[in-house]
Write a protein that holds these residues in place. Structure first.
Motif, short mmCIF file in Angstrom:
data_model
loop_
_atom_site.label_atom_id
_atom_site.label_comp_id
_atom_site.label_asym_id
_atom_site.label_seq_id
_atom_site.Cartn_x
_atom_site.Cartn_y
_atom_site.Cartn_z
N TRP A 56 3.04 6.64 -8.27
CA TRP A 56 2.23 5.22 -8.08
C TRP A 56 2.21 4.34 -9.29
N GLU A 57 2.09 5.12 -10.50
CA GLU A 57 2.18 4.59 -11.90
C GLU A 57 3.56 3.77 -11.95
N SER A 58 4.70 4.28 -11.55
CA SER A 58 5.99 3.56 -11.79
C SER A 58 6.02 2.30 -10.84
N MET A 59 5.17 2.31 -9.72
CA MET A 59 5.34 1.02 -9.04
C MET A 59 4.07 -0.23 -9.44
N GLY A 60 3.40 0.23 -10.87
CA GLY A 60 2.48 -0.68 -11.11
C GLY A 60 1.24 -0.80 -10.72
N GLY A 61 0.87 0.52 -10.34
CA GLY A 61 -0.67 0.58 -9.57
C GLY A 61 -0.84 -0.32 -8.28
N GLY A 62 -1.95 -0.48 -8.14
CA GLY A 62 -2.23 -1.36 -6.66
C GLY A 62 -3.14 -0.24 -5.77
N ILE A 63 -2.69 0.02 -4.66
CA ILE A 63 -3.30 0.93 -3.64
C ILE A 63 -2.51 2.24 -3.43
N LEU A 64 -3.13 3.26 -3.52
CA LEU A 64 -2.62 4.56 -3.24
C LEU A 64 -3.36 5.21 -2.15
N CYS A 65 -2.77 5.54 -1.16
CA CYS A 65 -3.30 5.92 0.14
C CYS A 65 -2.64 7.04 0.59
N SER A 66 -3.39 8.03 0.91
CA SER A 66 -2.60 9.39 1.80
C SER A 66 -2.09 8.72 3.20
N TYR A 67 -1.22 9.45 3.71
CA TYR A 67 -0.67 8.95 5.13
C TYR A 67 -1.61 9.84 6.25
N LEU A 68 -2.76 10.22 5.91
CA LEU A 68 -3.66 10.74 6.78
C LEU A 68 -4.96 9.70 6.69
N ILE A 117 0.91 -1.16 0.19
CA ILE A 117 -0.06 0.03 -0.02
C ILE A 117 0.95 1.34 -0.18
N TYR A 118 0.77 2.07 -1.20
CA TYR A 118 1.72 3.17 -1.21
C TYR A 118 1.16 4.63 -0.65
N THR A 119 2.00 5.38 -0.22
CA THR A 119 1.83 6.66 0.09
C THR A 119 2.89 7.59 -0.49
N TYR A 120 2.49 8.83 -0.59
CA TYR A 120 3.49 9.71 -0.99
C TYR A 120 3.93 10.89 -0.05
N ILE A 158 -11.40 -3.79 4.06
CA ILE A 158 -9.90 -4.26 4.31
C ILE A 158 -9.63 -5.49 3.78
N SER A 159 -10.31 -6.59 3.77
CA SER A 159 -10.40 -8.05 3.20
C SER A 159 -9.95 -7.56 1.64
N TYR A 160 -10.96 -6.88 1.22
CA TYR A 160 -10.75 -6.63 -0.18
C TYR A 160 -9.61 -5.88 -0.66
N LEU A 161 -9.01 -5.02 -0.09
CA LEU A 161 -7.92 -4.35 -0.38
C LEU A 161 -6.66 -5.48 -0.12
N ARG A 162 -6.76 -6.18 1.05
CA ARG A 162 -5.62 -7.05 1.03
C ARG A 162 -5.72 -8.31 0.04
N GLY A 163 -6.76 -8.36 -0.80
CA GLY A 163 -6.70 -9.29 -1.81
C GLY A 163 -5.65 -8.77 -2.79
N GLY A 164 -5.63 -7.53 -3.09
CA GLY A 164 -4.73 -6.82 -3.97
C GLY A 164 -5.16 -7.20 -5.35
N ARG A 165 -6.48 -7.61 -5.62
CA ARG A 165 -6.94 -7.84 -7.21
C ARG A 165 -7.77 -6.58 -7.58
N PHE A 166 -7.45 -5.73 -8.46
CA PHE A 166 -8.17 -4.61 -8.77
C PHE A 166 -8.43 -4.52 -10.21
N GLY A 167 -9.42 -4.79 -10.73
CA GLY A 167 -9.54 -4.52 -12.17
C GLY A 167 -9.85 -3.28 -12.84
N ASN A 168 -10.39 -2.42 -11.84
CA ASN A 168 -10.91 -1.09 -12.50
C ASN A 168 -10.11 -0.12 -11.44
N LEU A 169 -9.92 1.03 -11.97
CA LEU A 169 -9.70 2.20 -11.26
C LEU A 169 -10.72 2.78 -10.47
N THR A 170 -10.45 2.70 -8.99
CA THR A 170 -11.74 3.18 -8.12
C THR A 170 -11.30 4.06 -7.11
#
Length: 582
Positions: free
Chosen positions: A176-188, A108-111, A200-212
């Motif tokens: 985020w794009e350079s890391m191959g997508g996934g989850i982008l999250c604010s540190y807040l 899970i990425y933050t900037y 949380i279980s859905y995010l932990r699955g790591g399978r995201f077919g659409n930009l959401t």
């Protein structure tokens, strides 16, 4: 007089005579002669027994030692067959425990851009907020990663984004794009739900077919594949108003995003939310950014702690199977339970996180219940702290003496005493050790069990990084319970102490408690001489179930700590220590 028939008439013995002996001898010779004349290839062949039924079959080689499978005295082997009762059936090594394979954590990425922090003091406070963010998501099973300008420059779209504005928001998406997508999250944005929460279980699955994106979170949380992220960046860079926008989702076509409902398990402390819900902090931010953010970090930690408390409304159970002489063994666990049960310190008492305006604020006068039952209960609203003693520790504590020899172990000690008592309610009394070990291992190492309990051995203190297991900074000192007493004189008017649960056992006297601590210290030093080592081997052979449980709990906790340390060292090398403990 009537005739009486015998039930077994008398038998007349056969008396050998020369004629019978001659016939028997001739018959034996003829049979042997026929057997010698039969060809070898026509001799009958019996079917082979399966390998498992052959007692003298060749022994197998032990499986190869896996990398990173040792930490101190703990050794383990990862296998999907980890629920075998006894690990030695797989490892062929009684000292190596079989653990479930490590689940690959979804990143899970933050900037965070330290160049725009605004001073050394503010940067230090933001590092503490990043640490809080990393700790919270790590406890939920994720791999938090802090991105920066270096990752943004690595994106193939970085050159095309120069001079078009967008500031940190565009850099965040490029990284985020350079890391191959996934989850982008604010540190807040932090998780404020149970481990098994659907989002949380859905995010932990790591399978995201659409930009959401999620309703109500703004730019706090995005998920999506790399292709969707790339197309969104291209569309944003082509928009003329990109230089004025705060969030990329405001300038891209609406159909590029799938919008999900507001998640009840994600708390987003955006600045507009802070101004609306926490005016005390909002008033401090313009005066001193560092002081305001420090208060916000303290508030977030208190909300994480109280959120954990509300998930376990039945309290905390510290297992104490031996009712009379196990107080010293569970003392560290009881102390940890007291730290967890107390109300967290907060700059705004009785406040709720942004995602739950109807939360139950912590009240010091009604603390979380702590019990010391003798049995393990599979209750989703009860958090369990288990202290697993070595069989020697169990035997010496139960006997209340160190004068133990092999005859004492065989004749006067109970076999697998600790494991039998702990699983008594789950399985009853007429069950062997094997199913008890399976239930114990599920309670320790299954995903559900690891989220609802923590286990460590009696001979060592619980790990110093226990905060990362719970996801918040655990207090290290007890506080006053907030209850008042009538002044002296008048002790007869004071309220009576609450009745103790009979399952908690009796409290030992000071003399008994001192003896218990001496026995525990002796057990920690046990095994330094050949004679002690002989006794250790004897008591482990007599308590195969207890020692298997002890080694399993030790190995699982050691691997958990080693996994976190390895990730911490890797991230520290990449990020230069951003969001790390000093």
């Amino acid at each position: 007089m009537p005739v009486q028939h015998a039930y077994q008439p008398r038998r007349t013995p056969l008396r050998p005579n020369p004629r019978r002996l001659i016939h028997l001898t001739i018959g034996t010779i003829i049979v042997l002669f026929i057997l010698l004349l039969i060809p070898r290839h026509s001799s009958p062949r019996l079917p082979k027994l399966p390998p498992a039924l052959r007692p003298f079959r060749p022994s197998a080689h032990a499986p190869p030692i896996q990398p990173n499978s040792t930490s101190g005295d703990a050794r383990w082997h990862q296998s999907w067959d980890w629920l075998r009762p006894f690990s030695s059936a797989i490892t062929l090594d009684e000292h190596r425990s079989v653990l479930p394979p490590l689940v690959e954590r979804v990143p899970i990425y933050t900037y965070y851009d330290s160049e725009s922090a605004g001073g050394a003091e503010t940067e230090e406070v933001l590092n503490q907020i990043l640490l809080t963010w990393r700790r919270a998501w790590w406890a939920q099973g994720f791999r938090p990663v802090i991105l920066g300008r270096a990752e943004a420059r690595r994106s193939g779209l970085f050159e095309g984004a120069k001079g078009k504005g967008g500031g940190e928001e565009v850099l965040r998406w490029l990284a985020w794009e350079s890391m191959g997508g996934g989850i982008l999250c604010s540190y807040l944005a932090l998780p404020m739900g149970a481990f098994e929460d659907p989002v949380i279980s859905y995010l932990r699955g790591g399978r995201f077919g659409n930009l959401t994106r999620f309703e109500g979170l703004g730019g706090g949380l995005y998920v999506g594949p790399k292709e969707g992220v790339r197309e969104a960046i291209k569309a944003a860079l082509a928009a003329p108003e990109i230089s004025k926008v705060k969030e990329i989702s405001d300038v891209v076509p609406k159909e590029m995003f799938k919008i999900d409902a507001t998640p009840s398990s994600i708390a987003y402390y955006a600045m507009d939310v802070v101004k609306a819900k926490y005016p005390k902090i909002a008033e401090e931010l313009p005066i001193s950014t560092s002081k305001g953010m420090r208060l916000l970090n303290k508030l977030i930690n208190s909300h994480l702690h109280n959120n954990w408390r509300t998930h376990f409304s039945d309290g905390i159970a510290v297992l104490k199977p031996i009712r009379t002489h196990m107080t010293a063994i569970v003392e560290p666990a009881v102390q940890l339970a007291e730290y967890l049960a107390q109300c967290p310190s907060s700059p705004i008492m009785s406040s709720c996180p942004p995602n739950n305006k109807n939360c139950k604020p912590c009240v010091a006068a009604a603390p979380m219940r702590i019990s010391t039952p003798p049995i393990f209960r599979n209750n989703s609203k009860l958090y369990t702290i288990g202290v697993v003693p070595h069989p020697w520790t169990t035997t010496s504590s139960d006997a209340f003496t160190t004068a133990i020899d092999v005859p004492f172990i065989r004749r006067r000690s109970n076999r697998d005493h600790w494991l039998t008592l702990v699983t008594k309610e789950l399985l009853g009394t007429g069950v062997s050790t094997s199913p008890r070990l399976v239930k114990f291992k599920e309670a320790v190492a299954s995903p559900y069990g690891a989220a609802h309990s923590v286990w460590f051995t009696a001979e060592k203190e619980y790990p110093s990084d226990i905060d990362w297991h719970f996801g918040f900074l655990v207090p290290r000192q007890s506080t006053h319970d907030g209850k008042s007493q009538t002044p002296v004189p008048g002790p007869e008017r004071r309220p009576a102490d609450p009745a103790r649960d009979p399952l908690d056992g009796v409290l030992p006297s000071e003399k008994e408690l001192k003896k218990e601590r001496e026995l525990l210290e002796y057990a920690k030093m046990m095994g330094t001489t050949p004679e002690q080592q002989r006794l250790i081997r004897a008591i482990e052979a007599w308590n195969l179930g207890d020692v298997e449980a002890w080694r399993f709990a030790r190995a699982f906790m050691a691997r958990r700590s080693m996994e976190r340390r390895g990730w911490e060292e890797e991230e520290r090398w990449v990020t230069g220590g951003k969001g790390s403990e000093k």
